[in-house]
Scaffold this motif. Sequence first.
Motif, PDB file in Angstrom:
ATOM      1  N   ILE A 219      35.326  45.675  42.207  1.00  0.00           N
ATOM      2  CA  ILE A 219      36.322  45.282  41.215  1.00  0.00           C
ATOM      3  C   ILE A 219      37.663  45.975  41.458  1.00  0.00           C
ATOM      4  O   ILE A 219      38.707  45.336  41.565  1.00  0.00           O
ATOM      5  N   GLY A 220      37.633  47.297  41.571  1.00  0.00           N
ATOM      6  CA  GLY A 220      38.871  48.035  41.799  1.00  0.00           C
ATOM      7  C   GLY A 220      39.544  47.660  43.101  1.00  0.00           C
ATOM      8  O   GLY A 220      40.769  47.520  43.167  1.00  0.00           O
ATOM      9  N   GLY A 221      38.748  47.495  44.153  1.00  0.00           N
ATOM     10  CA  GLY A 221      39.305  47.131  45.452  1.00  0.00           C
ATOM     11  C   GLY A 221      39.988  45.780  45.426  1.00  0.00           C
ATOM     12  O   GLY A 221      41.067  45.596  46.002  1.00  0.00           O
ATOM     13  N   ALA A 222      39.362  44.806  44.756  1.00  0.00           N
ATOM     14  CA  ALA A 222      39.940  43.467  44.663  1.00  0.00           C
ATOM     15  C   ALA A 222      41.211  43.466  43.819  1.00  0.00           C
ATOM     16  O   ALA A 222      42.217  42.835  44.170  1.00  0.00           O
ATOM     17  N   GLY A 226      45.660  42.286  44.003  1.00  0.00           N
ATOM     18  CA  GLY A 226      46.125  41.233  43.110  1.00  0.00           C
ATOM     19  C   GLY A 226      45.100  40.227  42.662  1.00  0.00           C
ATOM     20  O   GLY A 226      45.428  39.274  41.945  1.00  0.00           O
ATOM     21  N   MET A 227      43.848  40.401  43.074  1.00  0.00           N
ATOM     22  CA  MET A 227      42.794  39.486  42.636  1.00  0.00           C
ATOM     23  C   MET A 227      42.225  39.919  41.282  1.00  0.00           C
ATOM     24  O   MET A 227      42.429  41.044  40.848  1.00  0.00           O
ATOM     25  N   LYS A 228      41.488  39.008  40.658  1.00  0.00           N
ATOM     26  CA  LYS A 228      40.746  39.359  39.455  1.00  0.00           C
ATOM     27  C   LYS A 228      39.354  39.824  39.875  1.00  0.00           C
ATOM     28  O   LYS A 228      38.832  39.397  40.903  1.00  0.00           O
ATOM     29  N   GLY A 229      38.768  40.685  39.057  1.00  0.00           N
ATOM     30  CA  GLY A 229      37.438  41.206  39.369  1.00  0.00           C
ATOM     31  C   GLY A 229      36.478  41.013  38.215  1.00  0.00           C
ATOM     32  O   GLY A 229      36.790  41.363  37.074  1.00  0.00           O
ATOM     33  N   VAL A 230      35.324  40.432  38.520  1.00  0.00           N
ATOM     34  CA  VAL A 230      34.299  40.198  37.503  1.00  0.00           C
ATOM     35  C   VAL A 230      33.047  40.993  37.850  1.00  0.00           C
ATOM     36  O   VAL A 230      32.513  40.870  38.961  1.00  0.00           O
ATOM     37  N   LEU A 231      32.603  41.801  36.922  1.00  0.00           N
ATOM     38  CA  LEU A 231      31.447  42.671  37.123  1.00  0.00           C
ATOM     39  C   LEU A 231      30.187  42.006  36.580  1.00  0.00           C
ATOM     40  O   LEU A 231      30.142  41.609  35.409  1.00  0.00           O
TER      41      LEU A 231
END
Length: 267
Positions: A219-222, A226-231
């Motif tokens: 998540i943090g890397g994405a 500028g991407m969104k991150g879904v956990l």
Amino acid sequence: MAENVWWRDVKGILLDITGVLYEPGENGGSVVQGSLNAVKRLKEAGIPVRFCTNETSCTKKQFVNQLKSYGFDIELSKIFSPIPAVCAILKKRNLRPFLFVSPNALDDFEGIDTNDPNCIVVGDCNHDFSYKNMNKAFQLLKSLPNPILFSLGRGKYYQDNGKLLLDVGPYMKALEYACDITAEVVGKPSTDFFQAALNDLNVPANKVVMIGDDIVNDIGGAQAVGMKGVLVSTGKYRPEDKYHSTVKADGYSTNLSEAVDLILSNY
């Protein structure tokens, strides 16, 4: 972005593999419920998908064959993993590594000069992370006038057969501390690694969602590019991940299948 709208206007997807598509364990592990059909539905919908993994315990080809044995239809070229990336760096910089990696992964380093090493590459070693091998890596780094350490990821832990196990990150940190150096991370959460996958998708970063089970590395890397991150709540996920001190996911999903349902309902 508010959690309840992360799935809107998604034009590309990055997927973690371990803990999202399948759970490693005895007898090869098992598929995460619903993930096989979820990947199939994304392909049928025509949404471009790439797979990002820090898996380095075997060759990339062996890993793809393992995924195919579960029923996943995934092309080798769609998977982004650390070993091909670090090999490109080694060749570009004329570096000769001491390979502190799993014996099963050595074939992916074919063509890399390992004579008279002037750097170290540390990856998934599992039971080979012994004092003897760590000390050998330490001694080599201390002997070099310009010590260089590459780490194939920096994960703290992963899940295998329902148990949490130490990942490469703690061993990387030990060598950093002992040698007063900073490792160059190749793989998640490196921005260069995520950018390479994003470039291959050819979709604007704000239209891409990364779905993973690691709050920092996935998540943090994405989010850093500028991407969104879904956990997702599978794999190594723990409830406390929702309250991480520095990384907040754009959204949360029970599993990949649920996340795909939301994406396809608005695609």
